[in-house]
Write a protein that holds these residues in place. Structure first.
Motif, short mmCIF file in Angstrom:
data_model
loop_
_atom_site.label_atom_id
_atom_site.label_comp_id
_atom_site.label_asym_id
_atom_site.label_seq_id
_atom_site.Cartn_x
_atom_site.Cartn_y
_atom_site.Cartn_z
N GLU A 231 0.84 -1.20 0.00
CA GLU A 231 0.00 0.00 0.00
C GLU A 231 0.87 1.24 0.00
OE1 GLU A 231 -2.68 2.16 -0.77
OE2 GLU A 231 -3.60 0.25 -0.18
N ASP A 232 0.47 2.21 -0.80
CA ASP A 232 1.07 3.55 -0.80
C ASP A 232 0.70 4.18 0.54
OD1 ASP A 232 1.56 6.26 -1.12
OD2 ASP A 232 0.28 6.49 -2.88
N VAL A 233 1.69 4.37 1.42
CA VAL A 233 1.37 4.79 2.79
C VAL A 233 0.75 6.18 2.82
CG1 VAL A 233 3.05 3.30 3.93
CG2 VAL A 233 3.74 5.60 3.21
N ALA A 234 1.12 7.04 1.86
CA ALA A 234 0.51 8.37 1.81
C ALA A 234 -0.97 8.26 1.47
CB ALA A 234 1.24 9.22 0.78
N ALA A 256 9.24 23.24 -16.98
CA ALA A 256 8.85 23.42 -18.38
C ALA A 256 8.86 22.12 -19.16
CB ALA A 256 9.78 24.44 -19.04
N THR A 257 9.81 21.25 -18.89
CA THR A 257 9.91 20.02 -19.67
C THR A 257 9.04 18.89 -19.12
OG1 THR A 257 11.86 19.40 -18.37
CG2 THR A 257 12.23 20.51 -20.48
N HIS A 258 9.00 18.73 -17.77
CA HIS A 258 8.34 17.58 -17.17
C HIS A 258 6.87 17.80 -16.86
CE1 HIS A 258 12.34 16.20 -17.10
NE2 HIS A 258 12.24 15.33 -16.12
N GLY A 259 6.39 19.03 -16.98
CA GLY A 259 4.99 19.28 -16.74
C GLY A 259 4.68 19.68 -15.31
N PRO A 260 3.42 19.52 -14.88
CA PRO A 260 2.96 20.00 -13.57
C PRO A 260 3.60 19.26 -12.40
CG PRO A 260 1.11 19.55 -15.06
CD PRO A 260 2.32 18.96 -15.68
N ASP A 261 3.34 19.78 -11.18
CA ASP A 261 3.74 19.07 -9.96
C ASP A 261 3.33 17.61 -10.04
OD1 ASP A 261 4.58 21.50 -8.95
OD2 ASP A 261 2.87 21.77 -7.61
N ALA A 262 4.14 16.74 -9.44
CA ALA A 262 3.82 15.31 -9.48
C ALA A 262 4.28 14.63 -8.19
CB ALA A 262 4.50 14.64 -10.68
N ARG A 263 3.62 13.52 -7.84
CA ARG A 263 3.97 12.72 -6.66
C ARG A 263 4.54 11.40 -7.15
NH1 ARG A 263 1.72 9.23 -2.73
NH2 ARG A 263 -0.32 9.12 -3.74
N ILE A 264 5.77 11.45 -7.62
CA ILE A 264 6.36 10.25 -8.18
C ILE A 264 7.21 9.48 -7.17
CG2 ILE A 264 6.32 11.21 -10.51
CD1 ILE A 264 9.36 11.50 -10.31
N ASP A 265 7.55 10.10 -6.04
CA ASP A 265 8.32 9.43 -4.99
C ASP A 265 7.33 8.92 -3.94
OD1 ASP A 265 11.31 10.41 -5.63
OD2 ASP A 265 9.89 12.06 -5.94
N ARG A 266 7.36 7.62 -3.67
CA ARG A 266 6.36 7.05 -2.77
C ARG A 266 6.98 5.94 -1.90
NH1 ARG A 266 3.82 7.68 -7.76
NH2 ARG A 266 3.87 5.47 -8.32
N ASP A 279 2.24 8.97 10.82
CA ASP A 279 2.28 10.20 10.02
C ASP A 279 3.01 9.93 8.72
OD1 ASP A 279 1.73 12.83 9.41
OD2 ASP A 279 3.43 13.66 10.52
N VAL A 280 2.61 10.67 7.70
CA VAL A 280 3.31 10.70 6.42
C VAL A 280 3.31 12.14 5.95
CG1 VAL A 280 3.47 9.79 4.07
CG2 VAL A 280 2.38 8.40 5.86
N ASP A 281 4.47 12.65 5.55
CA ASP A 281 4.49 14.00 4.99
C ASP A 281 5.65 14.13 4.02
OD1 ASP A 281 6.54 14.02 6.89
OD2 ASP A 281 6.10 16.03 7.62
N VAL A 282 5.65 15.25 3.31
CA VAL A 282 6.68 15.55 2.32
C VAL A 282 7.42 16.80 2.78
CG1 VAL A 282 7.16 16.18 -0.08
CG2 VAL A 282 5.38 14.48 0.44
N ILE A 283 8.73 16.70 2.87
CA ILE A 283 9.57 17.81 3.30
C ILE A 283 10.16 18.46 2.06
CG2 ILE A 283 11.59 18.47 4.65
CD1 ILE A 283 10.98 15.85 6.30
N GLU A 284 9.76 19.68 1.78
CA GLU A 284 10.20 20.35 0.56
C GLU A 284 11.67 20.73 0.66
OE1 GLU A 284 7.90 23.14 -1.47
OE2 GLU A 284 5.97 22.22 -0.97
N VAL A 285 12.37 20.53 -0.43
CA VAL A 285 13.80 20.80 -0.53
C VAL A 285 14.01 21.90 -1.58
CG1 VAL A 285 16.02 19.81 -1.20
CG2 VAL A 285 14.39 18.44 0.11
N PRO A 286 14.83 22.91 -1.31
CA PRO A 286 15.08 23.95 -2.31
C PRO A 286 15.60 23.37 -3.62
CG PRO A 286 15.95 24.61 -0.18
CD PRO A 286 15.54 23.18 -0.05
#
Length: 317
Positions: A231-234, A256-266, A279-286
């Motif tokens: 199961e995708d824990v998110a 520009a090349t890959h398109g919109p935001d995506a959730r490809i890491d799971r 808990d499950v969350d995403v920590i944004e990286v610069p």
């Protein structure tokens, strides 16, 4: 590893939580030592007990010199997969290796790192966990599909309990899927439209022919893993446990090349471990550090201990 770090992580697990991180760190810093060290200091600041890394390029050079450097920065023991494509790092006070799985199947362009690890606080007689860090093929949806089917073998590893019964070990795996989750979760990042991807080769990379002969966005790896009982824990946290949209936040930014935001890491786990998720969350990286964000999974240590000692029955066998 410093005694301070080992003591802190051991204390954290006893106090009730285990932190698992998954991160595709872009090109492992592309040879920039200061950037690479800083990126792993960011990981270390999150006090992880288990880190699943992708894009470990160059970590095997000069007798694994970079790999040992990263072990030191993280204060963890590490295992580098074939071809320096992926790696697993574990706090040795929390997880101990039972065995490695160097033969990962014939289809991989970027082979996974796969291990059997025992959760040390659960005791020496407890059932271990099959753990894998993976990176699915970037350019070929057909190859991604085959790779994902091979990935499911780590959801089918057996273990003989002290009472002699053979059972299926729970699995925990995470990585860059280069594809999208099946839609259906409120708040999840929507599937992009093919025309929203400006780069024509990348349209091919992220799609495949559907039954009606038109190209559709690739969600097959997610469907394959969930068919196999992972199961995708998110997805789980967002739909069944009242989790927030943070769980299903994007893991790569629009470009520009890959398109919109995506959730490809799971992160995926066996059903048996879902009750341990807190808990499950995403920590944004610069963007100047990496093109991928960090996925964080938090597990309840007591629940995990009970599952691995069969005090809580597994919901899937």
């Amino acid at each position: 590893m410093s005694n301070e770090r080992s003591s802190r992580n051991s204390k954290n697990s006893k106090n009730g939580h285990i932190t698992v991180l998954s991160w595709n760190y872009e090109r492992n810093g592309a040879g920039d030592e200061s950037m690479r060290v800083h990126a792993h200091e960011v990981l270390a600041s999150l006090d992880p007990h288990l880190v699943l890394r992708q894009e470990m390029w160059g970590a095997d050079a000069n007798g694994n010199e970079i790999m040992y450097e990263l072990e030191d920065v993280l204060g963890m023991r590490g295992w580098l997969g074939p071809g320096a494509c992926t790696a697993v790092f574990a706090d040795p006070a929390t997880f101990r290796p039972v065995r490695e799985w160097p033969l990962t199947g014939p289809m991989w362009l970027l082979p996974p790192t796969a291990l059997t690890l025992r959760f040390t606080p659960a005791g020496r007689q407890s059932m271990p966990i099959a753990v894998a860090s993976y990176h699915l093929n970037y350019a070929s949806s057909a190859n991604r599909l085959a790779e994902t089917e091979w990935l499911t073998v780590w959801a089918d590893k057996k273990w003989t309990r002290p009472d002699g019964e053979t059972v299926r070990m729970p699995a925990l795996m995470a990585g860059d899927n280069n594809s999208y989750p099946v839609p259906g979760v409120e708040g999840d990042v929507p599937l992009p439209e093919l025309k929203a991807i400006a780069d024509q080769p990348h349209r091919l990379h992220r799609s495949h022919y559907g039954p009606d002969g038109t190209r559709v966005m690739d969600t097959r790896p997610d469907e394959v893993l969930r068919t196999a009982g992972l199961e995708d824990v998110a997805r789980h946290w967002a739909t069944t446990e009242g989790g927030t949209d943070d769980a299903v936040s994007h893991t790569v930014n629009a470009c520009a090349t890959h398109g919109p935001d995506a959730r490809i890491d799971r992160v995926y786990t066996s059903a048996a471990l879902l009750g341990a998720v807190t808990d499950v969350d995403v920590i944004e990286v610069p963007a100047d550090i990496s093109d991928h964000h960090i996925v964080r999974l938090t597990l309840d240590a007591d629940y995990l201990t009970d599952v691995l000692n069969h005090r809580i029955e597994q919901t899937a066998t």
